[in-house]
Design an enzyme around this catalytic site. Sequence first.
Site, PDB file in Angstrom:
ATOM      1  N   GLU A   1      -3.828   1.562  -7.379  1.00  0.00           N
ATOM      2  CA  GLU A   1      -4.248   2.704  -6.564  1.00  0.00           C
ATOM      3  C   GLU A   1      -3.333   3.894  -6.871  1.00  0.00           C
ATOM      4  OE1 GLU A   1      -6.546   1.282  -2.827  1.00  0.00           O
ATOM      5  OE2 GLU A   1      -4.444   1.407  -2.313  1.00  0.00           O
TER       6      GLU A   1
ATOM      7  N   HIS B   1       0.851  -1.198   0.000  1.00  0.00           N
ATOM      8  CA  HIS B   1       0.000   0.000   0.000  1.00  0.00           C
ATOM      9  C   HIS B   1       0.881   1.239   0.000  1.00  0.00           C
ATOM     10  CE1 HIS B   1      -2.984   2.976   1.022  1.00  0.00           C
ATOM     11  NE2 HIS B   1      -3.907   2.095   0.690  1.00  0.00           N
TER      12      HIS B   1
HETATM   13  P1  13P Z   1      -9.915   5.917  -0.165  1.00  0.00           P
HETATM   14  O1  13P Z   1     -11.023   5.049  -0.746  1.00  0.00           O
HETATM   15  O2  13P Z   1     -10.237   6.439   1.191  1.00  0.00           O
HETATM   16  O3  13P Z   1      -9.431   6.937  -1.128  1.00  0.00           O
HETATM   17  O4  13P Z   1      -8.663   4.905   0.088  1.00  0.00           O
HETATM   18  C1  13P Z   1      -8.272   4.064  -0.931  1.00  0.00           C
HETATM   19  C2  13P Z   1      -7.262   3.135  -0.399  1.00  0.00           C
HETATM   20  O5  13P Z   1      -6.146   3.521  -0.078  1.00  0.00           O
HETATM   21  C3  13P Z   1      -7.652   1.728  -0.239  1.00  0.00           C
HETATM   22  O6  13P Z   1      -6.555   0.935   0.062  1.00  0.00           O
END
Ligand code: 13P
Length: 255
Positions: A167, A95
């Site tokens: 992400e 992450h």
């Molecule tokens: P948000 O949906 O709060 O933007 O976070 C995304 C995330 O980092 C999921 O791992």
Amino acid sequence: MRHPLVMGNWKLNGSTHMVIELIADLRKELSTVTGCNVAIAPPELYLDQANHQLAGGRIALGAQNVDVNLSGAYTGETSATMLKDIGAKYIIIGHSERRTYHKESDAFIAKKFGVLKEAGLIPVLCIGETEAENEAGETEAVVARQLDAVLSTLDATAFNDAVIAYEPVWAISTGKSATPAQAQAVHKFIRDHIAKQDKVVAKQVIIQYGGSVNTANAAELFTQPDIDGALVGGASLKADAFAVIVKAAAEAKRA
Ligand code: 13P
């Protein structure tokens, strides 16, 4: 045909009381939904409690991190075998918050990927570019580098029973999601990149989108052919919002 996965990453949020309430509400909201796999990743301290509350239901347990070691003198860490023992199935690694705040490298994350596979757990490998990298046109180079860390130490078959979460760092917790077209382009790039090594694996690997997914933008994101669900942060802390997102994935992929 890929089955979508919507997973809630609760990050550093929760309490005993909140876990009781949120899981009870989620079980109610999602009891009749089919066509989408669902998981939640509460903070580590509440995994055992969550596992008991999820028993007999259709929501799987996930975790937010794992150590590369299985046992020994590593104060404060949790191993893959412990996560397996406690009933977790999907483990988030790489992450951007851990890459940034804990200085986790591509190589270290690839090692975690291998440890999880050995333990029979499903890695959820997060990849994605920063805003500066995006603006410099480096998105594809960054996600390729992050994937290659795994592809070069294991091989493409390691992505059987694994999940990738694209992400973009600039979309996380900002309210500024990637557009469906932007996300689709990167998801396709990721799938094609894996296909260079193994077409069968590339076709079946689940690629989630994450970054400001909410009740308003989820359905359109899921209409994209290479978006197989979502890794949801903020919106996963409200049962009704999370349920709308899960139902949108089930609906889009049924159509
Ligand atoms: P948000 O949906 O709060 O933007 O976070 C995304 C995330 O980092 C999921 O791992």
